[in-house]
Each structure stands twice: as structure tokens, then as C-alpha cells.
Design an enzyme around this catalytic site. Structure first.
Site, PDB file in Angstrom:
ATOM      1  N   ASP A 108       0.838  -1.259   0.140  1.00 20.13           N
ATOM      2  CA  ASP A 108      -0.086  -0.278   0.210  1.00 20.13           C
ATOM      3  C   ASP A 108       0.770   1.536   0.178  1.00 20.13           C
ATOM      4  OD1 ASP A 108       0.895   0.248   2.330  1.00 20.13           O
ATOM      5  OD2 ASP A 108      -0.862   0.256   3.460  1.00 20.13           O
ATOM      6  N   GLU A 109       1.597   1.257  -1.255  1.00 21.72           N
ATOM      7  CA  GLU A 109       2.962   2.494  -0.640  1.00 21.72           C
ATOM      8  C   GLU A 109       3.177   2.572  -1.882  1.00 21.72           C
ATOM      9  OE1 GLU A 109       6.883   1.834   1.473  1.00 21.72           O
ATOM     10  OE2 GLU A 109       6.093   0.064   1.922  1.00 21.72           O
TER      11      GLU A 109
END
Length: 346
Positions: free
Chosen positions: A241-242
């Protein structure tokens, strides 16, 4: 009758021949050489008015030409297209001073075939030009096949390279692509910025609604980031989720604040999925590299992490621009809340 038979035979055996009389006028033209000047009959014209003798250079008139029997002549048609020809002239056995000039294209045969729409019927059956044409056609076909194969291979290579630099879920660039682009920017001398973005509360979406919902959120996040950045910017997914946004040619921190604000605002909007609402937000750590700065890529990414850490500790859903004071606080183990409130925008 013998003269007629002679020209009939020559038309078959040497379709590019000419017969000349003692004054150098053309008295007969073979079918192929006449086809090259279909609108202007050659018979009756002077040979040297139709052709330029390029070699031997000493030939300037018919007297000189008569002395050049058995020599290879390099000729050129005076009218466009100015086709170059090879020829040889021999006297006939007649007592009238007549001569026969046999012509050929030589290495310019391809131009001749193209310019005059010639076919194998325009050449003698034993003429090696036919074999040359077949060889050229075969070579052309082979080269075209090779060209098409190379194009397919090149396309496959480009597709493979593009796939190697693309995140399959979101269609964004991946970490490998980010590293390549950043290496090029770091080696240059222009201003650019890097936003390291981490999704807040994404784990809760995965845990409560499942991985399908998580994938749905990641795809929406990718679309929103692309929509809120310029075409020249690069958006990459570098972790679960980066995300990282690379912004070349940045002239002020106001630009970075506005972009970060738009991304944060858009990502805070609920994302519907199968009758449920997925809610996330974004924390951003931003590093602005100005012209003349020469950080290493490792230091650049580390600074972005420090700024992101400050945003997380300042309450999430905000952007922090890196400053050396943030690094000092991080090294001292002090949560940089006050510092983040000073430099962030929320």
C-alpha cells in the site's frame, strides 16, 4: 528481305538494340529500348541527340563514336528519366556504313524496371537480367520478411521491458521503474521532488472486506494519483500500500503542497465496493531537490521516509516536506510532531 529478317532476329535476341546509318541517324529501335521512349519514336533521330556518351569522354561526335567500336560505352538518356545504360557498337557487314548498338541496363536494371514497367517479356530469354530480377525479388522478399520479424521481436522486447517496469495490479510503474527514473534524475542537475505516500487504514479494509476490496481500493488509488498529477510526473506502486510520485521540474514548494492536498482530499472520499464503503486516507512525506543539490538515491529515499514518519505521527492524512530538523528529531528518537505541524499542510 534479309535486312527485315535481320532486325526481326535482333528484336528477339537483342530487344534493346539500335541500328544506325552512316550519318548516325537511328534506322531501327528494338522493342524494349523504344518502350523506354514510347511517346517519341527514336527512328529518324540522331543517336547523339538521344544519348549522352559519358565514357569514353573523348567521344564528341559520330566520327569519334565510329572509332569506339568494340569499346564499352557508358551512356545516359538525355530526357528524363535520365537512365544510365551500357552499350557496345559494332559495324555491320553492309557497305553502307551502318552500325548496330546493343544496350543494357547494367547495375541500374532495377531503376529501369521500375521507371518503365518492364517485365521479363521485355528481355531476351537468355538475358541474365531475368535471373538478376528473380534474385532481387527473392532478396527483397527475404528482407521484408526479416524486417517484419525484427519489428515483431522489437515489439515483443518493448512489451517485455514495459511489463518488467509495470505493476500488474494497478498499471502503474513499479519499484524497478522508480529506481531507474530516480537514478537518472539524481545524476542530472535539475529540480525535482519525490512524494512517498502510504495508505492509512488500508489493513482494516483488507481484514474486514477481503483482498478483493483491497485490490479495488489500490486500483482506485492509482487512478486518482494519476488524475491529480501531471503527464510528466511518474506514479509508482512500490509496496503493498505504498506509492511514490516523482515530479520533475518543480519550481516551488507551493506546487508540492497543492498536489499533496488534492491527493489527500480525493483519497478520503469513500470508495463503494459490493454495497460497502472502503475508507482510507494518505500520509505523504515529500523531498524537494533543487537545482544544484546532489543527494544519493539512498539518502533521498531515506529523507522521504523520515518525512512520511513525521506525517504519520502528526495525525495522518497530511503531507510533510522534509527538512534537516526532521532528521535530527528522528535520530534522537523524538516523535517530530511539532516539526510536522510546522511544515505540513493539513
Amino acid at each position: 528481305m534479309s535486312a527485315l529478317l535481320c532486325t526481326d532476329v535482333l528484336d528477339v535476341l537483342c530487344p534493346m538494340h539500335l541500328t544506325l546509318n552512316a550519318t548516325g541517324h537511328i534506322t531501327h529501335a528494338g522493342p524494349t529500348i523504344q518502350k523506354m521512349r514510347a511517346d517519341v519514336p527514336m527512328v529518324g533521330q540522331r543517336f547523339l541527340e538521344v544519348f549522352v556518351v559519358k565514357r569514353p569522354r573523348s567521344i564528341a561526335n559520330m566520327h569519334d563514336l565510329r572509332q569506339a567500336t568494340d569499346l564499352k560505352l557508358h551512356l545516359e538518356l538525355r530526357d528524363a528519366p535520365r537512365t544510365e545504360l551500357k552499350g557496345i557498337m559494332v559495324p555491320t557487314s553492309a557497305a553502307d556504313g551502318s552500325m548496330i548498338v546493343n544496350l543494357s541496363f547494367g547495375i541500374s536494371i532495377l531503376d529501369g524496371v521500375r521507371d518503365y514497367s518492364l517485365t521479363n517479356a521485355d528481355f531476351a530469354a537468355t538475358d541474365l537480367a531475368i535471373e538478376m530480377l528473380y534474385l532481387v525479388e527473392a532478396k527483397t522478399a527475404a528482407m521484408e520478411a526479416s524486417r517484419r520479424l525484427n519489428l515483431r521481436l522489437q515489439g515483443a522486447k518493448i512489451a517485455a521491458e514495459e511489463q518488467a517496469f509495470t505493476d500488474t495490479l494497478t498499471g502503474l510503474k513499479n519499484r524497478r521503474a522508480m529506481d531507474t527514473i530516480l537514478s537518472r534524475l539524481v545524476a542530472g542537475n535539475s529540480s525535482f521532488a519525490v512524494m512517498h505516500i502510504d495508505l492509512d487504514y488500508f489493513k482494516a479494509v483488507n481484514d474486514t472486506l477481503g483482498h478483493a476490496a483491497g485490490d479495488h481500493v489500490l486500483q482506485n488509488v492509482a487512478r486518482i494519483m494519476v488524475e491529480e498529477t501531471r503527464e510528466t510526473d511518474v506514479v509508482a506502486r512500490v509496496g503493498g500500500d505504498e506509492f511514490t510520485v516523482i515530479l520533475p521540474d518543480v519550481r516551488s514548494d507551493d506546487i508540492l503542497r497543492r498536489v499533496g492536498r488534492r491527493i489527500i482530499d480525493r483519497l478520503e472520499e469513500p470508495m463503494p465496493f459490493n454495497g460497502q464503503e472502503c475508507r482510507v486516507s494518505a500520509s505523504i512525506g515529500t523531498v524537494w531537490i533543487q537545482s544544484g543539490d546532489h543527494p544519493s538515491m539512498e539518502a533521498l529515499l531515506s529523507n522521504a521516509d523520515v518525512a512520511l514518519y513525521a506525517s504519520k505521527h502528526a495525525g495522518r492524512a497530511r503531507q510533510t516536506l522534509y527538512s534537516p530538523e526532521l532528521r535530527d528529531s528522528a535520530n534522537a528518537g523524538i516523535p517530530p510532531i511539532g516539526r510536522s505541524e510546522r511544515v505540513n499542510e493539513h
